[in-house]
Design a protein around this motif. Structure first.
Motif, PDB file in Angstrom:
ATOM      1  N   GLN B  93       0.813  -1.143   0.069  1.00 39.58           N
ATOM      2  CA  GLN B  93       0.121   0.043  -0.261  1.00 39.58           C
ATOM      3  C   GLN B  93       0.920   1.315  -0.145  1.00 39.58           C
ATOM      4  O   GLN B  93       1.271   1.776   0.964  1.00 39.58           O
ATOM      5  N   VAL B  94       1.221   1.802  -0.995  1.00 38.27           N
ATOM      6  CA  VAL B  94       1.788   3.099  -1.451  1.00 38.27           C
ATOM      7  C   VAL B  94       0.875   4.144  -1.982  1.00 38.27           C
ATOM      8  O   VAL B  94      -0.130   3.398  -2.554  1.00 38.27           O
ATOM      9  N   PHE B  95       1.458   5.093  -2.099  1.00 39.49           N
ATOM     10  CA  PHE B  95       0.492   6.239  -2.887  1.00 39.49           C
ATOM     11  C   PHE B  95       1.035   6.253  -4.371  1.00 39.49           C
ATOM     12  O   PHE B  95       1.946   6.943  -4.911  1.00 39.49           O
ATOM     13  N   ASP B  96       0.454   5.602  -5.124  1.00 40.44           N
ATOM     14  CA  ASP B  96       1.040   5.574  -6.565  1.00 40.44           C
ATOM     15  C   ASP B  96       1.172   6.875  -7.333  1.00 40.44           C
ATOM     16  O   ASP B  96       2.058   6.909  -8.060  1.00 40.44           O
ATOM     17  N   SER B  97       0.178   7.568  -7.144  1.00 35.88           N
ATOM     18  CA  SER B  97       0.462   8.899  -8.184  1.00 35.88           C
ATOM     19  C   SER B  97       1.388   9.865  -7.513  1.00 35.88           C
ATOM     20  O   SER B  97       1.548  10.886  -8.078  1.00 35.88           O
ATOM     21  N   GLU B 101       9.674  10.548  -2.633  1.00 35.72           N
ATOM     22  CA  GLU B 101       9.829  11.774  -1.969  1.00 35.72           C
ATOM     23  C   GLU B 101       8.386  12.263  -1.091  1.00 35.72           C
ATOM     24  O   GLU B 101       8.239  12.367  -0.039  1.00 35.72           O
ATOM     25  N   GLU B 102       7.430  12.419  -2.050  1.00 33.83           N
ATOM     26  CA  GLU B 102       6.127  12.782  -1.475  1.00 33.83           C
ATOM     27  C   GLU B 102       5.563  11.576  -0.400  1.00 33.83           C
ATOM     28  O   GLU B 102       4.801  12.006   0.307  1.00 33.83           O
ATOM     29  N   ASN B 103       5.675  10.156  -1.122  1.00 31.00           N
ATOM     30  CA  ASN B 103       5.124   9.432  -0.101  1.00 31.00           C
ATOM     31  C   ASN B 103       5.440   9.367   1.272  1.00 31.00           C
ATOM     32  O   ASN B 103       5.024   9.362   2.166  1.00 31.00           O
ATOM     33  N   LEU B 104       7.012   9.427   1.334  1.00 33.55           N
ATOM     34  CA  LEU B 104       7.559   9.624   2.656  1.00 33.55           C
ATOM     35  C   LEU B 104       7.312  11.010   3.679  1.00 33.55           C
ATOM     36  O   LEU B 104       7.096  10.712   4.897  1.00 33.55           O
TER      37      LEU B 104
END
Ligand SMILES: Nc1ncnc2c1ncn2[C@@H]1O[C@H](COP(=O)(O)OP(=O)(O)O)[C@@H](O)[C@H]1O
Ligand SMILES: [Mg+2]
Lengths: 347, 250
Positions: B93-97, B101-104
């Motif tokens: 479950q990561v934020f695909d779009s 860097e933004e995910n973290l």
């Protein structure tokens, strides 16, 4: 093993800021923005009052589309009530001015606040339902608002609405004249754009995107998904209300038909065609909705057919809309690829 | 090694049923500061359900969870995350779009300020240094500006784990971090886990891959049919006839 160690050494020697968009793309992006601004500023000298009206309509429409883009493009919450919120903004501000003699600017602020509050309330169903169900809930709300505007004559003027709406003055400087009103809508669009831009690059922008991509993960990371959902609705609807307070003095009348479900569907199309989740998306979408039909007048009633075919082709080949197409161009032609990634691709 | 250490989490008597399926039947265990606690058991024995009950994704039928002696039973996932429990899910479950860097940054931001104050802070909330450190620790530097959705499965898995510990939680819960990961990436996951643990981070790790868990875990909780079969070190677990029976018997 040794290969991956090599790779790691290489990576450690490079700074993160080396990657991302190439300088050429940056020039193109900012250059286009500056060109657009200059174009919008000088254009009234070259076109008559009618085109200035059309461009004002574009600016006002774009503000509402920006609101829907925030909800749908960034936070992933579909709304088919954008027309209704424009109606709320238009009617509340107009009636305050006409019936209670409230100052236009104060009426505008009150109308926006009312839209924000009702928008947040409409956000509550979004906490429970998603996708199609949410579309139905908001669609129902849109119909409800239009019915109210039509039937509560004593408040709203009924099906005929309110005529002869005056354009406001600012510091005694009348905005009645088309060129002035055009520049006024342009400034309002600039304010709205800056607001949305600021929000999207703030932590809220990331939270909205996280909400869209994966609400479950967002929550497990401590993000307050409830508040962000309500905020997305409140702000998106607030921008629609804002747009409504401008459309009333622009067209100089309000009637329920302006804010029908069909209008909301039009906004949905604008956001999809322009590009969901791109800052430029609503500007492009509003262009297709308000300006292009003027250019394609020769096509007359065939315009809608052209437009429908265009939308279908676009969604088929560029599901991310026109702005998404721009992103693909960036990816393909303007990418500053790091040596590591190239190495991996070759391997 | 854990006896002298501070107890961080206390899980007591968790029960959870789905209709007639009793997924958890009174599970209790503790997590101590600085350890890697393994959680193993045959498929469908209730491990994921247990994590979801502890971390608020599911509501347990009964049982309690306390963090540093404070009762946190029944709190929402976001509250527990803020209280210091990080996690990953069994399914990626990561934020695909968003970029790596933004995910973290997203993973870190809920722990800074309040929802409204965050709107007026700098966009990275002063967390960029932390992000860069984690990116470096996970060897994701060359991918920092890439959309998470465009990474390979193994890279996304690493990012997912990195997100779980971005807020520097007291305990990181990992649900099958080695699942579906190829061999070289598996070695990567293992090294990252051991490095972080060496630096003081506490983990509770569900894992299907026995070899993996025997190598990294200080203690292992073995679950079978919704109950704790035993708790022990890798050697104790490996040689216990009950465990062998649980795995082979079904
Ligand atoms: N949401 C659910 N609804 C119904 N049954 C479920 C649900 N989640 C898990 N189960 C059942 O509970 C049992 C334990 O599942 P799970 O916790 O996923 O096991 P594990 O992670 O140990 O493989 C299984 O029998 C599974 O089918
Ligand atoms: Mg599981």
């Amino acid at each position: 093993m040794s290969q991956s160690e090599n790779l790691q050494q290489e990576i450690q020697g490079t700074s993160l800021s080396d990657y991302g968009d190439s300088a050429a793309w940056q020039y193109l992006k900012w250059g286009s923005l500056v060109a657009l601004i200059i174009f919008l500023i000088v254009i009234p000298h070259y076109v008559g009052a009618y085109y200035q009206f059309v461009l004002s309509l574009w600016a006002v429409t774009a503000i509402s589309a920006q609101g829907l883009n925030l909800m749908m493009g960034y936070a992933g919450k579909v709304s088919l009530a954008q027309g209704a919120f424009m109606g709320i903004g238009a009617y509340v501000s107009t009636l305050l001015v006409q019936n209670w003699g409230v100052n236009f600017w104060l009426a505008m602020i009150i109308a926006i606040i009312v839209s924000i509050i009702i928008g947040a309330a409409i956000g509550f169903p979004a906490l429970r339902v998603e996708g199609h169900y949410l579309a139905f809930v908001t669609l129902g709300f849109n119909e409800l608002v239009v019915l109210f505007l039509r039937n509560e004559d004593q408040w709203t003027g009924g099906p005929l609405g309110v005529l002869n709406i005056e354009r406001p003055s600012i510091f005694g400087y009348s905005l009645f004249e088309p060129t002035r009103f055009y520049y006024f809508t342009l400034v309002m669009l600039a304010i709205s754009s800056l607001l949305v831009w600021y929000m999207i690059r703030s932590p809220w922008g990331r939270a909205f995107k996280a909400l869209k991509d994966n609400p479950n993960r967002a929550e497990s990371l401590g993000l307050d998904t409830t508040s962000y959902t309500l905020m997305a609705f409140a702000i998106g609807s607030g921008l629609a209300g804002f747009s409504g307070t401008l459309i009333a003095p622009l067209v100089e009348f309000v009637e329920p038909n302006q804010f029908q479900l069909l209008k909301s569907l039009e906004y949905l199309l604008m956001v999809m065609v322009g590009g969901r989740g791109f800052l430029a998306g609503p500007l492009i979408g509003a262009f297709f909705a308000e300006v292009l039909p003027e250019w394609l007048r020769f096509a007359d009633e065939y315009y809608l057919i052209f437009f429908a075919i265009f939308v279908m082709l676009l969604i088929r080949f560029f599901p991310e809309g026109v702005a998404g197409f721009g992103k693909q161009i960036r990816r393909t032609f303007f990418r500053q690829t790091s040596p590591q990634v190239q190495g991996e691709q070759n391997a | 090694m854990s006896q002298a250490r501070k107890k961080v989490l206390e899980v007591r008597d968790i029960h959870k049923s789905f209709g007639f399926v009793k997924a958890n039947r009174g599970i209790s265990f503790d997590v101590y500061e600085g350890e890697i606690l393994g959680v193993i058991g045959p498929n469908g024995c209730g491990k994921t359900t247990l994590f979801n009950c502890i971390l608020g994704q599911l509501k347990a039928d009964s049982g309690t969870v306390s963090l540093n002696g404070q009762d946190v039973t029944g709190q929402k996932p976001a509250q527990l995350a803020k209280a210091g429990l990080g996690r990953t899910f069994q399914l990626l479950q990561v934020f695909d779009s968003m970029t790596v860097e933004e995910n973290l940054l997203t993973a870190a931001q809920a722990h800074v300020g309040s929802i409204f104050s965050r709107l007026f802070m700098q966009p990275d909330l002063g967390k960029m240094d932390d992000v860069n450190r984690v990116i470096e620790a996970f060897r994701l530097g060359h991918l920092a500006k890439e959309d998470a959705g465009s990474l390979s499965y193994g890279q996304q898995k690493l990012l997912d784990i990195a997100m779980g510990l971005m807020s520097n939680p007291q305990i990181v819960f990992l649900d099958e971090p080695a699942g579906g990961v190829n061999l070289s990436m598996l070695a990567d996951v293992k090294s990252r886990l051991l490095e972080l643990n060496e630096a003081g981070m506490t983990f509770a790790v569900i894992e299907h891959n026995m070899e993996f868990i025997f190598e990294v875990a200080d203690r292992i909780v073995v679950i079978a049919e919704g109950e704790v079969l035993m708790v022990g070190t890798a050697d104790e677990v490996r040689n216990d006839p009950k465990v062998i029976e649980a795995y082979l018997g079904h």
